[in-house]
Design an enzyme around this catalytic site. Structure first.
Site, mmCIF file in Angstrom:
data_model
loop_
_atom_site.group_PDB
_atom_site.id
_atom_site.type_symbol
_atom_site.label_atom_id
_atom_site.label_comp_id
_atom_site.label_asym_id
_atom_site.label_seq_id
_atom_site.Cartn_x
_atom_site.Cartn_y
_atom_site.Cartn_z
ATOM 1 N N PHE B 8 0.888 -1.314 0.006
ATOM 2 C CA PHE B 8 0.060 -0.134 0.081
ATOM 3 C C PHE B 8 0.867 1.193 0.025
ATOM 4 C CE2 PHE B 8 -3.859 2.468 1.836
ATOM 5 C CZ PHE B 8 -4.519 2.301 0.606
ATOM 6 N N LYS B 127 7.129 -5.960 -10.689
ATOM 7 C CA LYS B 127 7.649 -6.489 -11.841
ATOM 8 C C LYS B 127 8.623 -7.833 -11.535
ATOM 9 C CE LYS B 127 10.521 -2.801 -12.558
ATOM 10 N NZ LYS B 127 9.724 -1.741 -11.678
ATOM 11 N N GLU B 151 -0.127 -5.178 -16.877
ATOM 12 C CA GLU B 151 -0.071 -3.890 -17.454
ATOM 13 C C GLU B 151 0.851 -3.033 -16.763
ATOM 14 O OE1 GLU B 151 -1.556 -2.879 -20.614
ATOM 15 O OE2 GLU B 151 0.450 -2.012 -20.262
ATOM 16 N N GLU B 211 15.788 6.664 -6.727
ATOM 17 C CA GLU B 211 15.946 6.397 -5.527
ATOM 18 C C GLU B 211 17.544 6.861 -4.923
ATOM 19 O OE1 GLU B 211 13.710 4.066 -4.093
ATOM 20 O OE2 GLU B 211 12.515 4.187 -5.762
ATOM 21 N N ASP B 222 16.763 -1.539 -14.123
ATOM 22 C CA ASP B 222 14.965 -1.273 -14.239
ATOM 23 C C ASP B 222 14.574 -1.325 -15.619
ATOM 24 O OD1 ASP B 222 12.371 0.011 -12.858
ATOM 25 O OD2 ASP B 222 12.805 0.936 -14.609
ATOM 26 N N LYS B 226 12.185 -4.670 -17.332
ATOM 27 C CA LYS B 226 10.836 -4.153 -17.915
ATOM 28 C C LYS B 226 11.092 -4.957 -19.500
ATOM 29 C CE LYS B 226 9.806 -0.017 -15.794
ATOM 30 N NZ LYS B 226 10.221 1.318 -15.665
ATOM 31 N N GLY B 319 4.447 7.273 -11.366
ATOM 32 C CA GLY B 319 3.435 7.858 -10.649
ATOM 33 C C GLY B 319 2.441 7.247 -10.017
#
Lengths: 339, 339
Positions: B8, B127, B151, B211, B222, B226, B319
Site C-alpha cells: 500500500f 515486476k 500492464e 531512489e 530497471d 521491463k 506516478g
C-alpha cells in the site's frame, strides 16, 4: 468466421492479402480462421460461394481487371448485387470497404442496416455510415444484438479507437488532438523543405497520396469526417459539419512556414475533439510537442486523460494492407468475444 | 469484483484513490464495481473485511502512518499476514503492488502462486514475479483457469502491453524499442541543458524520481527488467540478465551530449527487444525519430510490425495514480471477460 466483403479496392484487397498470407499464423496464434464467402464491387463483378472464395484467386482476378476472371468452381454464384449480399449472404460479418460518401453515407449505409437486421456484425473501413448516422447505427446494432466496429476509419489500421475505447477505458479521456490526414501532413512536410503548396500537392498526387480532386484532403473535410467519428465514439456526441470549425491548409504560404520555423514551431493540420466542440485547422505546434515530430504521411493522436495525462499514438494513416489490418483488428475483436 | 491488495505504497494508494473518486463513473460507464476486501503492508499493518474496506478511510489511515488507524467496524479483522491473505481472503483477484525484487521475485512470487492455486486472478504492478518466473506463472495461471495480468509493470498505466497483445494482435510485432525508464530519461534531458550527470542525478533524487541508491535506474537494470517482461510477453522468450547486453548512462559525459547535439542527435537509454536478443544501452537517436522528442520522465515504445509498420506509444512512465490506472486497466479487462 464468414465474411461478406463490399468493395474490393486497395483496402478490401489489403484484407484479402492478409487472409492469404497470414492464415496459418492467425489460426495458430489466435485460433482465428476466416472465409470470404462473398465479394461485391460496383463495376468489376461480384462473387458468392458459401464454402468460401480463395483469397489468392480473388486478388489475381481483380488485378486482371474484374472478378469475372475468377475461375468457375462448383457452387460459385456471380452477379449478386450488394443489397442481396448484405441481406442474404450466409455470413457472420459484413465488411464494408467501398469509397466513403460523407454527405449521405452512400449506399453503404443501407447495406449496414440490411446486414444488422439480417443478423450480421458490421465492420467498416468506409467512413460514410459512421459519420452520417452513428447513433442510428449503434441503436440498430444494439437492437439486433450485433456489433458495429470501425477501427479502420481513423488512422488506417493503427488502433486509435481500440486504444481509446478499450485500453484507456476508465482513464477518462477529455480531449483528442491529432494529425489524422496523411495527405495534408505530407504536403506540409514538403513545404518545410522549401517547396510551394502547389508543387507539394502535385507531388502528393503523383505519389497517389492525394486524389485528382484534392478538396476533401486539402480543405480539411477528410480530417473533419474522422473528427466526427472520434466525437461520436469517445463522447457519444454526433455532430454535423455545420456545427464544426473546419479550415484546411490551402491558405498557408511559404512565408507562414518560415515564420513558424523562426519561432521554433511547425504548422500542422490539427483536429481537436472535446465533449463540447470539434475543430479542424492549421495550428503552429512547438517543436518539442510530440505531434510536431510526426512527418510525411504518418498520423498521430494525443488523448488527454484525467488519470494518466497525455497518451500519444503514432502510426500509419493510410495504405491498403495497413487499413486492411484495421479490418482484421475488428474481426479479431469479434472473435475474442465469441462471434 | 473483490480485490485483495498486497502493498500500500504510492501505487496501491493510487488504485485506492481511483476507486474512491471514480466509483460512480466506473459503475455507470462499464458496469464495473470493485471492493478492496483486504490490504497488507510489510510494516504498516493489514486489514481484512469480507464486505469491503472504505478506500477513503484506508487512505486516511495510511497517511496518518499505519493501517492500525483504520476505524474499527463490525467484521473487521487485523494483522493477517500476506500469505494468509493471498491464500484465504475471499477475493476474486490478488493485486500485488509491493516493491519489486528482480533477483528472486521476492515474497510476491509465492503470493502469486498461492493466489492462483486458491482460485484468484493475479494483477501485478510488482515486476519481480514476471521478470523471474514468467513461464512458470503463466503455466500456473493456465492450470488454475485464472489470468495473470501485468500492464502496470511497463510504462506505468500507459497501456503498452494491452496495445501490443490486444490492439496489435495479428500485426506481427517483430521488435520493440523504447524509453522505459523515466529517471534516466529525466537525467539525460537535464544534461542537455548543460547540467552534469551528478547534478542531474541529485535533482532527480530531490524530486523523488530516483531512489537514494540509483543503481537500478542509472545502470539500466530497471529498464532491463521491463525489457525481460516485454521479451516474455511479446515473444514468449524468457531471458536471464546474463543473456542480455545491459549498459546504463553513468558513463555519458557533457562532451558526449554535445557531440550528439552537433550531429543532430540525442542520447537516449534505449531498450530493444526482438525474438533473438534483448539489449539496454545508450543510443544516439536522430532528432527526427519519434523517440528523440520524448523528454523528461515520459516513456515511449515503438513496436515494429510486419503489417502496419512502426506504431509508437508515448505516455507516463511513473506516478502513483498513473500506475494505479495500470492496475485498474487490468481489472477492467478481467471484468470485460466476465471475471
Amino acid at each position: 468466421m464468414k465474411i461478406a466483403l463490399i468493395g474490393f479496392g486497395t483496402v478490401g484487397q489489403g484484407l484479402a492479402q492478409i487472409l492469404r498470407d497470414q492464415a496459418a499464423q492467425l489460426r495458430a496464434q489466435y485460433g482465428f480462421s476466416a472465409e470470404i464467402v462473398a465479394v461485391a464491387t460496383r463495376s468489376r463483378g461480384s462473387l458468392v460461394h458459401p464454402a468460401g472464395l480463395n483469397p489468392a484467386a480473388l486478388l489475381d482476378a481483380i488485378r486482371a481487371g474484374s472478378l469475372d476472371a475468377y475461375p468457375d468452381t462448383p457452387g460459385l454464384q456471380r452477379a449478386w448485387h450488394s443489397e442481396r449480399i448484405a441481406r442474404d449472404a450466409d455470413a457472420d460479418v459484413l465488411v464494408e470497404a467501398s469509397p466513403s460518401d460523407l454527405d449521405t453515407g452512400g449506399p453503404a449505409l443501407d447495406l449496414c442496416y440490411a446486414a444488422l437486421t439480417s443478423g450480421k456484425h458490421v465492420v467498416l473501413a468506409n467512413k460514410g455510415p459512421v459519420v452520417v448516422a452513428y447513433a442510428e447505427l449503434m441503436a440498430a446494432a444494439q437492437a439486433a444484438g450485433k456489433r458495429l466496429l470501425f477501427e479502420a476509419t481513423v488512422m488506417a489500421g493503427t488502433p486509435s479507437l481500440r486504444l481509446a475505447l478499450e485500453a484507456l477505458a476508465g482513464a477518462e479521456i477529455t480531449r483528442a488532438r491529432g494529425i489524422i490526414n496523411g495527405t495534408t501532413n505530407y504536403i506540409l512536410t514538403q513545404m518545410e523543405t522549401g517547396m510551394s503548396f502547389d508543387d507539394a500537392l502535385a507531388q502528393a498526387q503523383a505519389l497517389g497520396y492525394a486524389e485528382a480532386d484534392p478538396t476533401a484532403d486539402v480543405d480539411g473535410w477528410d480530417a473533419a469526417g474522422k473528427a466526427r467519428i472520434l466525437s461520436a465514439a469517445l463522447f457519444g456526441r454526433t455532430r454535423r459539419f455545420e456545427e464544426m470549425t473546419v479550415e484546411g491548409i490551402r491558405g498557408l504560404t511559404q512565408a507562414d512556414i518560415a515564420h513558424a520555423s523562426e519561432a521554433g514551431e511547425r504548422w500542422k493540420l490539427i483536429a481537436e475533439v472535446t465533449r463540447d466542440a470539434v475543430t479542424v485547422r492549421p495550428v503552429r505546434v512547438p517543436l518539442a510537442h510530440p505531434l510536431a515530430g510526426v512527418s510525411g504521411g504518418t498520423n498521430a493522436i494525443t488523448y488527454t486523460t484525467a488519470l494518466l495525462g497525455d497518451v500519444t499514438l503514432v502510426g500509419a494513416g493510410a495504405g491498403g494492407v495497413q487499413t486492411g489490418f484495421g479490418l482484421l483488428g475488428d474481426l479479431l475483436a469479434l472473435h475474442r468475444c465469441g462471434a
